[in-house]
Scaffold this motif. Structure first.
Motif, PDB file in Angstrom:
ATOM      1  N   ASP A 189       0.807  -1.415   0.204  1.00 32.69           N
ATOM      2  CA  ASP A 189      -0.148  -0.236  -0.390  1.00 32.69           C
ATOM      3  C   ASP A 189       0.619   1.120   0.142  1.00 32.69           C
ATOM      4  O   ASP A 189       0.481   2.264  -0.143  1.00 32.69           O
ATOM      5  N   GLU A 191       3.340   3.418  -2.514  1.00 32.33           N
ATOM      6  CA  GLU A 191       3.335   3.475  -3.977  1.00 32.33           C
ATOM      7  C   GLU A 191       4.331   3.328  -4.076  1.00 32.33           C
ATOM      8  O   GLU A 191       5.014   3.042  -4.931  1.00 32.33           O
ATOM      9  N   GLU A 225      -5.061  -8.796  -2.082  1.00 31.14           N
ATOM     10  CA  GLU A 225      -5.635  -7.724  -1.096  1.00 31.14           C
ATOM     11  C   GLU A 225      -6.270  -7.814   0.153  1.00 31.14           C
ATOM     12  O   GLU A 225      -6.361  -7.368   1.149  1.00 31.14           O
ATOM     13  N   LEU A 235      -8.222  -2.064   2.920  1.00 23.68           N
ATOM     14  CA  LEU A 235      -9.525  -2.484   2.242  1.00 23.68           C
ATOM     15  C   LEU A 235     -10.810  -1.755   3.065  1.00 23.68           C
ATOM     16  O   LEU A 235     -11.012  -0.583   3.175  1.00 23.68           O
ATOM     17  N   GLY A 238     -10.421   2.311   3.461  1.00 25.83           N
ATOM     18  CA  GLY A 238     -10.524   3.238   1.355  1.00 25.83           C
ATOM     19  C   GLY A 238      -8.952   2.643   1.310  1.00 25.83           C
ATOM     20  O   GLY A 238      -8.816   3.729   0.852  1.00 25.83           O
ATOM     21  N   GLY A 239      -7.277   2.641   1.687  1.00 23.11           N
ATOM     22  CA  GLY A 239      -6.310   2.989   1.221  1.00 23.11           C
ATOM     23  C   GLY A 239      -6.454   2.464  -0.622  1.00 23.11           C
ATOM     24  O   GLY A 239      -7.342   1.650  -0.899  1.00 23.11           O
ATOM     25  N   GLN A 240      -5.402   2.467  -0.977  1.00 22.36           N
ATOM     26  CA  GLN A 240      -5.085   2.240  -2.234  1.00 22.36           C
ATOM     27  C   GLN A 240      -3.785   0.831  -1.959  1.00 22.36           C
ATOM     28  O   GLN A 240      -3.179   0.755  -1.302  1.00 22.36           O
ATOM     29  N   THR A 241      -3.651   0.275  -3.327  1.00 16.30           N
ATOM     30  CA  THR A 241      -2.361  -0.973  -3.193  1.00 16.30           C
ATOM     31  C   THR A 241      -1.944  -1.033  -4.485  1.00 16.30           C
ATOM     32  O   THR A 241      -2.855  -0.162  -5.523  1.00 16.30           O
ATOM     33  N   PHE A 242      -0.824  -1.239  -4.322  1.00 22.85           N
ATOM     34  CA  PHE A 242       0.010  -1.850  -5.594  1.00 22.85           C
ATOM     35  C   PHE A 242       0.252  -2.687  -5.794  1.00 22.85           C
ATOM     36  O   PHE A 242       1.278  -3.238  -5.195  1.00 22.85           O
ATOM     37  N   ARG A 243      -0.210  -3.795  -6.813  1.00 20.02           N
ATOM     38  CA  ARG A 243       0.608  -4.958  -6.937  1.00 20.02           C
ATOM     39  C   ARG A 243       0.790  -4.994  -8.007  1.00 20.02           C
ATOM     40  O   ARG A 243       0.477  -4.271  -9.367  1.00 20.02           O
TER      41      ARG A 243
END
Length: 251
Positions: A189, A191, A225, A235, A238-243
């Motif tokens: 999570d 970046e 995730e 989740l 409300g975070g963003q993940t980088f896969r």
């Protein structure tokens, strides 16, 4: 799974309703230094890694059966991915590798509590070890078909980036233990760390990016995730993940 230290056997460390261990009795520091020396047993070579201890259901006579571990969850945390993948691949041996002793003990107890006489969850196990140092002690050349790096420690300070679990030099070792066609899965999570991981894999000659369309059809990629404690926390917030997913290719 006797290589892991055991917590107190008092009933207070387990939920009375489910028999599962309670995380609050196994809390550990979020960060550890993988470059420092740790004191735990490490097999001299993969042939001395006693699989019958970890998977007695598959090795009932303690003999050297040909079945081998195929999936490795590096820095497995509290074992969420292992527990999620176990029923999806019931005949595939998987292992979590965790450096923190209390966390490894929790996963060990969790797996023992989940196992049933019918064979459920007998294909997963955990070992306390430092995978950045000792991976070839556990796996033969071209043994693994999947490796997972989910929400690894970002080690934000520039001086600590050498502690990151994915680097161009470590990818040489990961490539050694992976079979051609095997997949590396990485999720974060952070970046900047996501860009770092992708950059390391892009520059390495033995890994090739798996396209988004192919990854979308992968049943494993779909749960990455949401399977781990860290992933669920991201989740919820409300975070963003980088896969990214990369395939081991031939030299």
């Amino acid at each position: 799974m006797s290589q892991n230290p055991k917590p107190s056997s008092s009933s207070s460390s387990k939920s009375k309703s489910s028999g599962l261990p309670r995380k609050r009795f196994y809390r550990a520091r979020a960060h550890s230094n993988p470059l420092s020396d740790s004191h735990f047993p490490v097999p001299i070579n993969p042939s001395l890694f006693n699989l019958s201890q970890h998977y007695p259901h598959f090795f009932p006579d303690r003999s050297n059966a040909p079945k081998r571990i195929e999936f490795a969850d590096i820095g497995c945390g509290f074992g969420g991915l292992l527990v999620t993948l176990s029923p999806i691949f019931p005949d595939t041996l998987m292992i979590g590798m965790e450096i923190r002793d209390k966390v490894a003990s929790y996963v060990d107890e969790r797996i023992r509590a989940l196992r049933t006489p019918l064979g459920d969850y007998h294909n997963i196990s955990v070992v306390r070890t430092n995978s950045m140092k000792y991976l070839p002690n556990y796996f033969e050349k071209a043994q693994l078909s999947k490796m997972f790096f989910l929400f690894p420690d970002p080690h934000f300070k520039e001086k600590n980036r050498r502690r990151r679990v994915i680097s161009e030099s470590l990818l040489d070792e990961y490539a050694y233990v992976m079979k051609v066609g095997g997949l590396v899965y990485a999720v974060t999570d952070v970046e900047e760390l996501g860009e770092w991981i992708r950059g390391c894999l892009e520059r390495h000659c033995l890994f090739q990016r798996v396209g988004d369309e192919e990854a979308a059809g992968d049943p494993v990629a779909k749960v990455l995730e949401s399977a781990t404690e860290e992933g669920k926390k991201v989740l919820r917030n409300g975070g963003q993940t980088f896969r990214c997913v990369y395939r081991r290719i031939a030299a």
